[in-house]
Design an enzyme around this catalytic site. Structure first.
Site, short mmCIF file in Angstrom:
data_model
loop_
_atom_site.label_atom_id
_atom_site.label_comp_id
_atom_site.label_asym_id
_atom_site.label_seq_id
_atom_site.Cartn_x
_atom_site.Cartn_y
_atom_site.Cartn_z
N HIS A 234 17.75 -37.10 -5.87
CA HIS A 234 17.01 -37.59 -4.70
C HIS A 234 15.51 -37.31 -4.80
O HIS A 234 14.82 -37.37 -3.80
CB HIS A 234 17.58 -36.96 -3.42
N CYS B 200 0.85 -1.18 0.00
CA CYS B 200 0.00 0.00 0.00
C CYS B 200 0.90 1.24 0.00
O CYS B 200 1.89 1.31 0.72
CB CYS B 200 -0.94 0.11 1.19
N ARG C 224 4.13 -0.42 -4.69
CA ARG C 224 3.80 -0.93 -3.35
C ARG C 224 2.47 -1.68 -3.33
O ARG C 224 2.11 -2.30 -2.34
CB ARG C 224 3.72 0.23 -2.37
N TRP D 195 -2.68 -2.62 -1.74
CA TRP D 195 -2.35 -4.05 -1.84
C TRP D 195 -3.27 -4.73 -0.84
O TRP D 195 -3.12 -4.54 0.37
CB TRP D 195 -0.88 -4.28 -1.50
N GLU E 135 7.82 -15.15 -10.46
CA GLU E 135 7.19 -13.87 -10.11
C GLU E 135 6.61 -13.15 -11.32
O GLU E 135 5.55 -12.55 -11.22
CB GLU E 135 8.26 -12.91 -9.54
N LYS F 143 12.64 -15.50 -9.84
CA LYS F 143 12.45 -14.41 -10.81
C LYS F 143 11.43 -14.81 -11.86
O LYS F 143 10.51 -14.07 -12.17
CB LYS F 143 13.77 -14.10 -11.50
N GLU G 190 17.21 -18.19 -6.94
CA GLU G 190 16.84 -16.83 -7.34
C GLU G 190 16.31 -16.81 -8.79
O GLU G 190 15.34 -16.11 -9.09
CB GLU G 190 18.06 -15.89 -7.17
N LYS H 269 6.00 -4.29 -3.73
CA LYS H 269 7.46 -4.13 -3.61
C LYS H 269 7.95 -4.29 -2.17
O LYS H 269 8.88 -5.02 -1.93
CB LYS H 269 7.85 -2.77 -4.16
N ASN I 52 -2.03 2.36 5.59
CA ASN I 52 -1.15 1.26 5.19
C ASN I 52 -0.82 0.50 6.46
O ASN I 52 -0.31 1.07 7.41
CB ASN I 52 0.13 1.84 4.55
N GLY I 53 -1.17 -0.79 6.49
CA GLY I 53 -0.91 -1.59 7.69
C GLY I 53 -2.08 -2.51 7.97
O GLY I 53 -2.94 -2.71 7.11
C1 F6R Z 1 11.76 -10.78 -5.31
C2 F6R Z 1 11.56 -9.73 -4.33
C3 F6R Z 1 11.18 -10.13 -2.94
C4 F6R Z 1 12.03 -9.33 -1.94
C5 F6R Z 1 11.58 -9.62 -0.50
C6 F6R Z 1 12.42 -8.89 0.52
O1 F6R Z 1 12.05 -10.27 -6.57
O2 F6R Z 1 11.68 -8.57 -4.62
O3 F6R Z 1 11.34 -11.49 -2.74
O4 F6R Z 1 13.36 -9.64 -2.12
O5 F6R Z 1 10.24 -9.25 -0.33
O6 F6R Z 1 12.36 -7.51 0.34
P1 F6R Z 1 13.41 -6.53 0.97
O7 F6R Z 1 14.73 -6.83 0.36
O8 F6R Z 1 12.91 -5.16 0.63
O9 F6R Z 1 13.42 -6.79 2.44
#
Ligand code: F6R
Length: 609
Positions: A505, A2, A27, A74, A489, A486, A482, A604, A100-101
């Site tokens: 395994h 949010c 966000r 969000w 997502e 990626k 990772e 984000k 937000n919260g």
């Molecule tokens: C993946 C991504 C998330 C963040 C995670 C932690 O692309 O962006 O998995 O890495 O939410 O976020 P931060 O680094 O802001 O604590």
């Protein structure tokens, strides 16, 4: 998670708020809304979907008024819909707020307010706050009504509130959800983060938990919720609006992938000391003695930042000789971690606001550990609540899928390995070798980026698959994880990241001609083992994309497609091998027609637990 923004000043509020929402859209983008105080009324417009849908709904209509608040959502409580969108209003349409919260006791508050006659229009937890303020505002002025309401709320909030009865005012409050107040010449902008403020001013104050700001046209006051005045330091933002714009790239994600050579340079500039084979980290100077005595490091982080931590574990154990554990921050405080003053709890976080990571740090602080941070966002809560730390200096990361933050986190972890390693058993020769190879990394990343057209062609061949397995070993096992994160997502393809040694395994059962694999297989100490794994996949008809070291011709015998990365030290390969995986995910996601900057269901910074 949010985004909220408020404006008070001499200009028309609506266009400024919409612009601010666009910057905060990463966000959350389930819905958006705006409330502006006009002559005798508050105009509120809301829309499901992205900020552009709200703009369409406003349809070029000019909304008069110099004071307003806005929100991009969000969803947590209540599905995305017009009625669940913020701003939420009270019964009489006098008071509106954005939140937000999460309000944990909203059910009991809602039922007691309903008994007093309050009518609720949404399913959200946020709406109870506005009715609570309305209730107190029957007897108290706006500010005192807000303060009393806040005393009854349990949970987290970043709030901006307006009131038709006191129209020249915004009240903002923070507990657990970030808020920044931008202080312009004759205007103020309050927002969830600085990206919505920086166009107007680079002078900001960061509200702390438990603080309330009353912002008027020509002044502001910060107090705690008992109305005790607070003296706040004004901070200068060190990044510009240009850094937060796309600059000709189709997406922020692509721009940020291409910014990695600079982000790595910026993370290491002035810190990497090749001539001494070490690193200097100003942010850790105050705890230098404690670092020397460390017995153990526990890295706490989430998502991509967690995978950076896993790479850090390999580096720090191998070269600094310190035992390292890496924990999902979301699990850390639900165990009974055994901590003492010789344990460092190290948070890695791009946003510096991730609720799980923040709570893990608080647990570390409570139990007497040294808390450290590797954080990108200057002034963020994690940066402020850790004892000491290192900023990444990667600049704002807007694309929801993290890219440049990851490689800059790895860069800082290398610096930390050099610093701690040279305090311990690492030789000058080894330190110098690592530092001088590290110096070459930005150029080597550029070489990989110059292959983006070929990577796009490879990506095209894999658009039709529903599942992909990502495999790697040792330093590149976290990179496989990772790479899988990626692609899932932003392309919604099911992907599994796995240590390649574990494949036999279990996961190998999945392999057939419809289940391709991406193998991260640089020429390193586990190369031969990885080749065996590739052969096992080939024997079962699985297609393979290999990420391999330049000059490795042999690999072509085992893979259908090969993307080469330059040669470097084994510990530095993750900085290179992740780049083709980011590009692959980007081109698969865009190839399938998705908006990769705003993947569905994600936000984000995840400021709820
Ligand atoms: C993946 C991504 C998330 C963040 C995670 C932690 O692309 O962006 O998995 O890495 O939410 O976020 P931060 O680094 O802001 O604590």
């Amino acid at each position: 998670m949010c985004g909220i923004v408020g404006y008070i000043g001499k200009q028309k509020a609506a266009p400024i708020l919409i612009e601010g929402l666009k910057r905060l859209e990463y966000r959350g983008y389930d819905s958006a809304g705006i409330s502006i105080i006009g002559k005798n009324k508050i105009t509120t417009i809301k829309s499901v979907g992205k900020v552009s849908s709200l703009e369409d709904k406003i349809g070029g209509k000019s909304i008069a008024g110099n004071v307003g608040i806005a929100h991009t959502r969000w969803a947590t409580h209540g599905k995305p819909s017009d009625k669940n969108s913020h701003p939420h209003g009270d019964c009489k349409g006098n008071i509106f707020l954005v939140h937000n919260g999460i309000i944990e006791n909203y059910i009991e508050l809602k039922s007691s307010l309903a008994k007093k006659g309050h009518k609720f229009k949404s399913e959200t937890d946020s709406e109870v706050i506005v009715h609570l303020i309305e209730e107190f505002n029957k007897k108290l002025d706006f500010k005192n009504a807000v303060l009393e309401a806040l005393k009854l709320i349990k949970g987290t909030y970043g709030l901006a509130i307006i009131n038709k009865k006191e129209p020249e005012k915004i009240i903002a409050a923070r507990l657990g959800s970030p808020l920044v107040l931008g202080i312009g010449g004759d205007e103020y902008v309050i927002a969830s983060d600085a990206s919505a403020v920086v166009r107007h001013t680079n002078q900001v104050i960061y509200l702390e938990d438990g603080e309330v700001a009353v912002i008027e046209k020509d002044n502001y006051e910060v107090t705690d919720i008992k109305d005790k005045s607070k003296n706040k330091k004004i901070t200068k933002l060190d990044w510009s609006i240009e850094e937060a714009e796309k600059q000709g790239f189709d997406h922020f994600m692509l721009k940020e992938i291409f910014e990695q050579p600079k982000a790595i340079e910026d993370a290491t500039r002035g810190r990497l000391v090749v001539s001494e084979g070490t690193a200097k980290l100003g942010g850790l100077r105050d705890v230098a003695d404690k670092l020397r005595k460390l017995d153990r490091i526990i890295i706490v982080s989430c998502g991509t930042s967690y995978y950076a931590g896993l790479v850090g574990e390999y580096m720090l154990e191998e070269y600094a000789g310190i035992p390292v554990e890496v924990e999902y921050a979301s699990e850390f405080r639900y165990r009974k971690p055994i901590l003492d003053e010789k344990t460092a709890v190290l948070a890695i976080s791009q946003s510096g606001e991730t609720a799980d990571t923040l709570e893990a740090i608080r647990e570390g602080n409570n139990k007497g550990a040294i808390t450290l941070g590797i954080v990108n966002t200057v002034g963020s809560t994690i940066a402020r609540e850790t004892t000491a730390g290192v900023y990444n200096h990667a600049g704002p990361e807007i694309g929801v899928a993290s890219t440049k933050a990851f490689t800059s986190q790895l860069s800082v972890l290398i610096l930390l390995t050099l610093l701690l390693g040279r305090q311990r058993q690492m030789s000058y020769v080894m330190g110098k070798r690592i530092a001088s190879e590290m110096k070459k990394i930005p150029k080597q990343v550029e070489e990989i980026l110059s292959q983006s057209k070929e990577i796009k062609k490879i990506a095209k061949k894999y658009l039709k698959y529903k599942n992909i397995l990502y495999l790697g070993r040792k330093y590149n096992e976290p990179i496989a994880l990772e790479g899988a994160l990626k692609i899932k997502e932003i392309s919604y393809i099911h992907a599994e990241g796995y240590p390649s040694g574990e494949m036999k395994h279990g996961p190998i059962a999945l392999i057939d001609e419809n289940f391709p694999s991406v193998f991260v297989v640089p020429k390193d100490s586990v190369y031969e083992k990885n080749i065996s794994g590739m052969q096992e996949i080939k024997a079962r008809g699985g297609k393979i994309i290999a990420i391999a070291t330049e000059g490795d011709k042999e690999i072509k015998k085992h893979a259908d497609d090969v993307i080469y990365i330059p040669k470097t030290l084994e510990m530095l390969t993750p900085l290179l091998s992740v780049v083709p995986l980011q590009l692959l995910a980007y081109y698969v996601g865009t190839g399938l027609g998705y908006d990769v900057d705003k993947p569905r269901n994600l936000a984000k910074s995840v400021t709820v637990e």
